[in-house]
Design a protein around this motif. Structure first.
Motif, mmCIF file in Angstrom:
data_model
loop_
_atom_site.group_PDB
_atom_site.id
_atom_site.type_symbol
_atom_site.label_atom_id
_atom_site.label_comp_id
_atom_site.label_asym_id
_atom_site.label_seq_id
_atom_site.Cartn_x
_atom_site.Cartn_y
_atom_site.Cartn_z
ATOM 1 N N THR A 1 6.845 -15.223 67.677
ATOM 2 C CA THR A 1 7.860 -14.539 68.486
ATOM 3 C C THR A 1 8.950 -15.459 69.031
ATOM 4 N N GLU A 2 8.663 -16.749 69.151
ATOM 5 C CA GLU A 2 9.630 -17.640 69.793
ATOM 6 C C GLU A 2 10.903 -17.787 68.974
ATOM 7 N N GLN A 3 10.758 -18.110 67.679
ATOM 8 C CA GLN A 3 11.953 -18.293 66.848
ATOM 9 C C GLN A 3 12.725 -16.990 66.622
ATOM 10 N N PRO A 4 12.049 -15.868 66.303
ATOM 11 C CA PRO A 4 12.817 -14.622 66.162
ATOM 12 C C PRO A 4 13.541 -14.231 67.447
ATOM 13 N N ARG A 5 12.914 -14.471 68.591
ATOM 14 C CA ARG A 5 13.571 -14.131 69.859
ATOM 15 C C ARG A 5 14.857 -14.941 70.040
ATOM 16 N N ALA A 6 14.770 -16.238 69.759
ATOM 17 C CA ALA A 6 15.966 -17.073 69.871
ATOM 18 C C ALA A 6 17.041 -16.648 68.872
ATOM 19 N N PHE A 7 16.594 -16.226 67.685
ATOM 20 C CA PHE A 7 17.554 -15.791 66.653
ATOM 21 C C PHE A 7 18.288 -14.522 67.084
ATOM 22 N N PHE A 8 17.526 -13.550 67.624
ATOM 23 C CA PHE A 8 18.159 -12.302 68.057
ATOM 24 C C PHE A 8 19.081 -12.520 69.258
ATOM 25 N N LEU A 9 18.729 -13.429 70.128
ATOM 26 C CA LEU A 9 19.595 -13.731 71.266
ATOM 27 C C LEU A 9 20.916 -14.332 70.795
ATOM 28 N N SER A 10 20.825 -15.185 69.776
ATOM 29 C CA SER A 10 22.059 -15.779 69.241
ATOM 30 C C SER A 10 22.948 -14.718 68.589
ATOM 31 N N LEU A 11 22.331 -13.712 67.942
ATOM 32 C CA LEU A 11 23.111 -12.633 67.344
ATOM 33 C C LEU A 11 23.823 -11.807 68.421
ATOM 34 N N LEU A 12 23.086 -11.558 69.520
ATOM 35 C CA LEU A 12 23.688 -10.797 70.605
ATOM 36 C C LEU A 12 24.853 -11.545 71.237
ATOM 37 N N GLU A 13 24.739 -12.840 71.337
ATOM 38 C CA GLU A 13 25.807 -13.634 71.942
ATOM 39 C C GLU A 13 27.045 -13.686 71.048
ATOM 40 N N SER A 14 26.810 -13.817 69.731
ATOM 41 C CA SER A 14 27.956 -13.922 68.815
ATOM 42 C C SER A 14 28.599 -12.559 68.542
ATOM 43 N N GLY A 15 27.786 -11.511 68.536
ATOM 44 C CA GLY A 15 28.314 -10.163 68.290
ATOM 45 C C GLY A 15 28.612 -9.879 66.836
ATOM 46 N N ARG A 16 28.236 -10.722 65.909
ATOM 47 C CA ARG A 16 28.471 -10.486 64.487
ATOM 48 C C ARG A 16 27.372 -11.164 63.667
ATOM 49 N N VAL A 17 27.225 -10.708 62.408
ATOM 50 C CA VAL A 17 26.197 -11.218 61.511
ATOM 51 C C VAL A 17 26.874 -11.901 60.338
ATOM 52 N N THR A 18 26.609 -13.174 60.193
ATOM 53 C CA THR A 18 27.198 -13.953 59.108
ATOM 54 C C THR A 18 26.217 -14.076 57.957
ATOM 55 N N GLU A 19 26.710 -14.650 56.842
ATOM 56 C CA GLU A 19 25.826 -14.869 55.687
ATOM 57 C C GLU A 19 24.727 -15.856 56.031
ATOM 58 N N GLN A 20 25.033 -16.832 56.869
ATOM 59 C CA GLN A 20 24.001 -17.782 57.305
ATOM 60 C C GLN A 20 22.913 -17.084 58.120
ATOM 61 N N ASP A 21 23.331 -16.106 58.946
ATOM 62 C CA ASP A 21 22.351 -15.351 59.727
ATOM 63 C C ASP A 21 21.408 -14.571 58.811
ATOM 64 N N ILE A 22 21.952 -14.015 57.751
ATOM 65 C CA ILE A 22 21.121 -13.254 56.812
ATOM 66 C C ILE A 22 20.100 -14.165 56.146
ATOM 67 N N GLN A 23 20.552 -15.337 55.731
ATOM 68 C CA GLN A 23 19.632 -16.280 55.100
ATOM 69 C C GLN A 23 18.556 -16.753 56.083
ATOM 70 N N LYS A 24 18.963 -16.976 57.322
ATOM 71 C CA LYS A 24 18.000 -17.405 58.330
ATOM 72 C C LYS A 24 16.984 -16.304 58.613
ATOM 73 N N ALA A 25 17.430 -15.064 58.642
ATOM 74 C CA ALA A 25 16.511 -13.943 58.867
ATOM 75 C C ALA A 25 15.490 -13.845 57.734
ATOM 76 N N ARG A 26 15.921 -14.054 56.496
ATOM 77 C CA ARG A 26 15.010 -14.037 55.351
ATOM 78 C C ARG A 26 13.988 -15.164 55.469
ATOM 79 N N SER A 27 14.485 -16.327 55.894
ATOM 80 C CA SER A 27 13.575 -17.472 56.035
ATOM 81 C C SER A 27 12.525 -17.212 57.124
#
Length: 366
Positions: free
Chosen positions: A215-241
């Motif tokens: 839960t720690e890494q996904p939580r940090a990832f989702f918080l970063s998405l909320l802060e940026s307000g957009r989903v980049t190609e790097q975010d998609i790759q990180k989510a897959r990883s």
């Protein structure tokens, strides 16, 4: 696993371990009372040798009782209880025979009183039928001795009244303690039956720390998405990883046993761990949690089938984090956990030397 009996010690090992302190106090006090009365009245007794022999047998009975009721020697076996009852009744009968004054008094006749107090000290260690049989044997034996002792005396109400009054305290204590034990046993068994209707196996209870990597890494990832307000190609790759990592960790957790989920290393080459029933798993799980909470690290659980007895042989090893801690302190801290182990398993041994902790015991699967 020991065969369960309708005794308070096996139904509630922790309470029985606490009652051992009370049993020790009653036993020592009763022995001191018997010795004091015997010494004070020795010059006036009819047969000094019988009185001396009664004190010896009474001492032996108390030793047998204290050894058998000690938590590390649990459970209190029926054969030990039979030996204790036989020695105690014999001691009381010899004390009555040695007196010969024809009246019951605390100042001269400690046999019935001492026996009654020892029956009270042994309450809770044996089942209701065993207590009834012991009380009946005591009443018949001492009643007969008191009646024979009083026949030749000029008693106000006769020898029969003298005998009944002499054993009345024993009958009252035995009936009282048996009734209490029966009621308490029924309540505890009813509670256990209710709890067993929806049991939670230790294998379903994981260490809370195991969920942190999930839960720690996904939580940090989702918080970063909320802060940026957009989903980049790097975010998609990180989510897959992250998804692949979580899936791999879940597969690994699903293949772990409840011992490994508790943070311990398991050595089970014969794969006999599944033979343990829920009670045994719960007892061992509690022991492992206790060891970890008191600073024992690198816990390794090894088990195998004993080639002679076909029982499962367990060895739990660990290292004390604080090597300056005395072994006696760890044993004291683990006392409540060990009291349960002494009742549930066979030949339980706890060794703490030079910072190395070893717990060894046997399990006989039903």
């Amino acid at each position: 696993m020991r065969n369960p009996e309708r005794t308070m010690q096996q139904i509630d090992p922790l309470a029985a371990g606490t009652s051992w302190d009370v049993s020790v106090f009653i036993s020592i006090s009763t022995w001191s009372f018997a010795v004091f009365v015997s010494v004070a009245n020795f010059p006036h007794t009819s047969n000094g040798w019988l009185l001396l022999l009664s004190v010896v047998l009474f001492t032996a009975a108390i030793v047998v009782h204290l050894w058998s009721s000690a938590p590390r020697n649990a459970p209190y076996r029926r054969v030990n209880y039979s030996i204790f009852v036989f020695l105690a009744i014999s001691a009381a009968a010899l004390q009555i025979a040695s007196d010969g004054h024809g009246y019951t008094s605390l100042t001269t006749m400690w046999g019935p009183v001492g026996l009654a107090l020892m029956f009270a000290a042994s309450s809770g260690y044996r089942s209701l039928p065993d207590q009834h049989f012991a009380g009946l044997a005591a009443v018949l034996a001492l009643g007969t001795v008191l009646y024979l002792d009083g026949r030749d005396e000029n008693l106000p109400f006769g020898a029969l009244y003298y005998a009944v009054s002499g054993v009345s305290l024993i009958a009252i204590i035995v009936l009282g303690q048996a009734s209490y034990t029966n009621k308490a046993t029924r309540i505890l068994r009813a509670w256990q039956k209710t709890m067993a209707e929806s049991p939670v196996a230790p294998s379903l209870v994981g260490n809370p720390e195991l969920s942190l990597p999930l839960t720690e890494q996904p939580r940090a990832f989702f918080l970063s998405l909320l802060e940026s307000g957009r989903v980049t190609e790097q975010d998609i790759q990180k989510a897959r990883s992250l998804s692949q990592d979580i899936r791999a960790q879940l597969v690994e957790l699903s293949q772990q046993t409840w011992v490994e989920r508790a943070g311990c290393t398991l050595h089970d080459p014969e794969r006999v761990l599944p033979q343990l029933d829920l009670s045994a798993q719960s007892s061992i799980s509690a022991l492992l949690s206790g060891l970890a909470s008191f600073g024992v690290t690198n816990i390794v659980v090894s088990l195998r089938t004993d080639p002679v007895s076909s029982k499962l042989s367990f060895v739990i090893q660990g290292t004390e984090a604080d090597t300056a801690t005395k072994s006696s302190k760890l044993r004291t801290d683990m006392a409540s956990f060990l009291r349960v182990m002494y009742v549930v398993f066979e030949d339980v041994r706890f060794i703490d030397k030079d910072g190395q902790v070893n717990v060894m015991f046997y399990y006989a699967s039903s």
